[in-house]
Design a protein around this motif. Structure first.
Motif, PDB file in Angstrom:
ATOM      1  N   THR A 142      11.726   2.904  -1.481  1.00 19.65           N
ATOM      2  CA  THR A 142      11.157   4.151  -1.999  1.00 19.65           C
ATOM      3  C   THR A 142      11.838   5.376  -1.398  1.00 19.65           C
ATOM      4  OG1 THR A 142       9.164   5.534  -1.729  1.00 19.65           O
ATOM      5  CG2 THR A 142       9.374   3.725  -0.236  1.00 19.65           C
ATOM      6  N   ILE A 143      11.684   6.511  -2.060  1.00 14.56           N
ATOM      7  CA  ILE A 143      12.141   7.780  -1.483  1.00 14.56           C
ATOM      8  C   ILE A 143      11.346   8.146  -0.224  1.00 14.56           C
ATOM      9  CG2 ILE A 143      13.101   8.814  -3.579  1.00 14.56           C
ATOM     10  CD1 ILE A 143      10.339  10.289  -3.857  1.00 14.56           C
ATOM     11  N   ALA A 144      10.254   7.423   0.040  1.00 20.63           N
ATOM     12  CA  ALA A 144       9.455   7.686   1.250  1.00 20.63           C
ATOM     13  C   ALA A 144      10.188   7.266   2.521  1.00 20.63           C
ATOM     14  CB  ALA A 144       8.107   6.975   1.162  1.00 20.63           C
ATOM     15  N   ILE A 197       0.882  -1.176   0.000  1.00 19.85           N
ATOM     16  CA  ILE A 197       0.000   0.000   0.000  1.00 19.85           C
ATOM     17  C   ILE A 197       0.918   1.223   0.000  1.00 19.85           C
ATOM     18  CG2 ILE A 197      -1.755   1.277   1.292  1.00 19.85           C
ATOM     19  CD1 ILE A 197      -2.786  -1.349   2.371  1.00 19.85           C
ATOM     20  N   LEU A 198       0.623   2.199  -0.857  1.00 15.42           N
ATOM     21  CA  LEU A 198       1.535   3.342  -1.060  1.00 15.42           C
ATOM     22  C   LEU A 198       1.305   4.473  -0.045  1.00 15.42           C
ATOM     23  CD1 LEU A 198       1.710   3.528  -4.967  1.00 15.42           C
ATOM     24  CD2 LEU A 198       3.178   2.286  -3.395  1.00 15.42           C
ATOM     25  N   SER A 199       2.074   5.565  -0.229  1.00 10.50           N
ATOM     26  CA  SER A 199       2.189   6.607   0.802  1.00 10.50           C
ATOM     27  C   SER A 199       0.874   7.279   1.193  1.00 10.50           C
ATOM     28  CB  SER A 199       3.177   7.675   0.346  1.00 10.50           C
ATOM     29  OG  SER A 199       2.772   8.235  -0.889  1.00 10.50           O
ATOM     30  N   ALA A 200       0.092   7.706   0.202  1.00 11.14           N
ATOM     31  CA  ALA A 200      -1.119   8.474   0.528  1.00 11.14           C
ATOM     32  C   ALA A 200      -2.201   7.541   1.067  1.00 11.14           C
ATOM     33  CB  ALA A 200      -1.609   9.221  -0.703  1.00 11.14           C
ATOM     34  N   ALA A 246       8.338  16.245   3.012  1.00  9.99           N
ATOM     35  CA  ALA A 246       9.276  15.515   3.883  1.00  9.99           C
ATOM     36  C   ALA A 246      10.268  14.684   3.059  1.00  9.99           C
ATOM     37  CB  ALA A 246       8.498  14.611   4.833  1.00  9.99           C
ATOM     38  N   TRP A 247       9.999  14.508   1.760  1.00 14.37           N
ATOM     39  CA  TRP A 247      10.872  13.687   0.921  1.00 14.37           C
ATOM     40  C   TRP A 247      11.995  14.532   0.316  1.00 14.37           C
ATOM     41  CZ3 TRP A 247       6.627  10.601  -2.272  1.00 14.37           C
ATOM     42  CH2 TRP A 247       5.958   9.749  -1.398  1.00 14.37           C
ATOM     43  N   SER A 248      12.977  13.833  -0.240  1.00 22.13           N
ATOM     44  CA  SER A 248      14.088  14.513  -0.902  1.00 22.13           C
ATOM     45  C   SER A 248      13.620  15.155  -2.193  1.00 22.13           C
ATOM     46  CB  SER A 248      15.160  13.490  -1.250  1.00 22.13           C
ATOM     47  OG  SER A 248      15.616  12.898  -0.083  1.00 22.13           O
ATOM     48  N   GLY A 262      -0.550   6.954  -4.341  1.00 23.58           N
ATOM     49  CA  GLY A 262       0.773   7.523  -4.097  1.00 23.58           C
ATOM     50  C   GLY A 262       0.751   9.042  -4.100  1.00 23.58           C
ATOM     51  N   THR A 263       1.867   9.639  -3.692  1.00 22.67           N
ATOM     52  CA  THR A 263       2.000  11.096  -3.650  1.00 22.67           C
ATOM     53  C   THR A 263       2.569  11.628  -4.963  1.00 22.67           C
ATOM     54  OG1 THR A 263       2.305  10.934  -1.276  1.00 22.67           O
ATOM     55  CG2 THR A 263       3.075  12.962  -2.296  1.00 22.67           C
ATOM     56  N   THR A 264       3.310  10.781  -5.672  1.00 21.97           N
ATOM     57  CA  THR A 264       3.876  11.210  -6.958  1.00 21.97           C
ATOM     58  C   THR A 264       2.913  10.958  -8.125  1.00 21.97           C
ATOM     59  OG1 THR A 264       4.981   9.066  -7.187  1.00 21.97           O
ATOM     60  CG2 THR A 264       6.266  10.839  -6.198  1.00 21.97           C
ATOM     61  N   VAL A 310       3.353   5.972   7.364  1.00 18.97           N
ATOM     62  CA  VAL A 310       3.436   4.556   7.743  1.00 18.97           C
ATOM     63  C   VAL A 310       4.044   3.754   6.592  1.00 18.97           C
ATOM     64  CG1 VAL A 310       1.076   3.972   7.067  1.00 18.97           C
ATOM     65  CG2 VAL A 310       2.207   2.638   8.811  1.00 18.97           C
ATOM     66  N   TYR A 311       3.779   4.187   5.372  1.00 21.67           N
ATOM     67  CA  TYR A 311       4.410   3.545   4.193  1.00 21.67           C
ATOM     68  C   TYR A 311       5.938   3.634   4.316  1.00 21.67           C
ATOM     69  CZ  TYR A 311       5.755   3.362  -0.851  1.00 21.67           C
ATOM     70  OH  TYR A 311       6.335   3.094  -2.067  1.00 21.67           O
ATOM     71  N   GLY A 312       6.436   4.833   4.639  1.00 22.47           N
ATOM     72  CA  GLY A 312       7.879   5.027   4.804  1.00 22.47           C
ATOM     73  C   GLY A 312       8.422   4.188   5.954  1.00 22.47           C
ATOM     74  N   ARG A 315      15.452   1.953  -3.961  1.00 24.36           N
ATOM     75  CA  ARG A 315      14.566   3.014  -3.462  1.00 24.36           C
ATOM     76  C   ARG A 315      14.013   3.745  -4.677  1.00 24.36           C
ATOM     77  NH1 ARG A 315      18.881   5.025   1.080  1.00 24.36           N
ATOM     78  NH2 ARG A 315      18.287   3.521   2.689  1.00 24.36           N
ATOM     79  N   TYR A 316      12.841   3.300  -5.146  1.00 28.19           N
ATOM     80  CA  TYR A 316      12.251   3.920  -6.340  1.00 28.19           C
ATOM     81  C   TYR A 316      11.877   5.375  -6.070  1.00 28.19           C
ATOM     82  CZ  TYR A 316      11.193  -0.666  -8.575  1.00 28.19           C
ATOM     83  OH  TYR A 316      11.241  -1.903  -9.160  1.00 28.19           O
ATOM     84  N   PRO A 317      12.169   6.244  -7.048  1.00 26.98           N
ATOM     85  CA  PRO A 317      11.558   7.585  -7.014  1.00 26.98           C
ATOM     86  C   PRO A 317      10.112   7.463  -7.504  1.00 26.98           C
ATOM     87  CG  PRO A 317      13.120   7.346  -8.860  1.00 26.98           C
ATOM     88  CD  PRO A 317      13.049   6.007  -8.171  1.00 26.98           C
TER      89      PRO A 317
END
Ligand code: AKB
Length: 313
Positions: free
Chosen positions: A115-117, A75-78, A275-277, A180-182, A139-141, A166-168
């Motif tokens: 991930t970058i998360a 499950i992704l970031s968002a 919060a990500w790079s 996801g956020t991206t 929580v994903y990160g 670590r996928y972008p």
């Protein structure tokens, strides 16, 4: 012995394209797609598999003589923020079952997507190096940092050959990603090509690391096929191709759609992105197993438009 590959989460954004590419290399019947979503004819051979059902996972691996697992189910970031415990359970416990099966010598090689998360507000944001503080905000990160550490532990303690990137943010035309956020960087193409307009859930100047799907798939397979002694990072490799902001990708699309319009309406995903790079130093991947990206923003935008335009004609 011929390789027999299991891909979990195979109906997702990366899984569908990865299965097709692996089948070109290993043969159609050597790559078994699995997911909890409805089977798609394009992704055959396919089985229903809930990665939390450890008994069934063991049966599938033994019955099909699986030698490698690409464990993409997550499950992704968002979306993860709506149900933290479910996200932790799915993202971590499936991985632990697979690592344990590998430890018992049922599987030779595993791929685990990070991930970058994994980066957070304490991580330097520009040209983020491989070894930096990891204090993720989602929580994903958290699940991916923990996953990276378990991978490293199983490699050091039991010799399990698990490899990770670590996928972008991944941009693709084959499917529309969810959760996801991206994801805005895929949605924007559909919005503008279909309606000449897009409402973006991130601010105009939010720079994030991104990669076009052919590069992401090639990186994954090259990492998995690299000689074992070349793999020096056993948590997860930083991986990079380009970074851009919503305003920059919009400007690139505007070269084809000059009348297109955009509105910026940041929602809760803005804080996740902040919060990500904004850019990544992936020199260890480039040095250790010769990683090189091909697509920049211009090439990505041209190819996305070429594929998505016919969908709305
Ligand atoms: C997301 O936005 O959650 C993912 C990722 C960067 O891991 N695309």
């Amino acid at each position: 012995m011929a390789e027999k590959i299991l891909v979990t989460g195979a109906n997702g954004q990366i899984g569908t394209v990865l299965c097709a590419e692996l089948r070109k290399i290993y043969g159609k019947d050597q790559v078994l797609a699995s997911d909890i979503k409805r089977a798609s004819e394009k992704n055959e051979p396919y089985i229903f598999l809930d990665i939390l059902n450890e008994q069934r996972l063991r049966e599938v691996i033994d019955d099909h003589g699986i030698t490698q697992v690409y464990h993409l189910a997550a499950i992704l970031s968002a979306n993860g923020e709506w149900n933290p415990m479910k996200t932790w359970n799915i993202n971590l416990n499936g991985l632990l079952s697979i690592l344990n099966l590998a430890k018992e010598h049922h599987i030779k090689k595993i791929f685990f997507p990070s991930t970058i998360a994994v980066f957070g507000n304490t991580t330097p944001k520009v040209n983020t190096a491989q070894h930096v503080p990891l204090l993720p905000e989602t929580v994903y990160g958290i699940s991916k940092v923990s996953g990276e550490m378990w991978c490293n532990y199983y490699y050091n303690r039991y010799g399990v050959d698990v490899r990770s990137l670590r996928y972008p943010g991944i941009i693709s035309h084959q499917s529309i990603p969810a959760g996801g956020t991206t994801d805005y960087a895929v949605e924007i193409f559909h919005g503008i090509i279909k309606d000449n307009d897009y409402e973006c859930f991130l601010d105009a100047d939010t720079a994030l690391p991104m990669m076009y799907i052919p590069d992401a798939i090639r990186a994954t397979i090259e990492l998995m096929e690299a000689p074992k002694e070349h793999i020096k990072v056993r948590t997860s490799y930083n991986l990079s191709a380009m970074s851009f902001t919503p305003a920059e990708i919009f400007e690139e699309i505007q070269k084809e759609y000059p009348d297109a319009t955009i509105k910026y309406e940041p929602d809760f995903r803005q804080a996740i992105a902040e919060a990500w790079s904004s850019s990544i130093d992936d020199s260890e991947a480039r040095n250790d197993w010769d990683w090189k990206h091909e697509y920049d923003l211009k090439a990505l935008a041209e190819d996305m438009i070429r594929h998505i335009k016919p969908m709305y004609e």
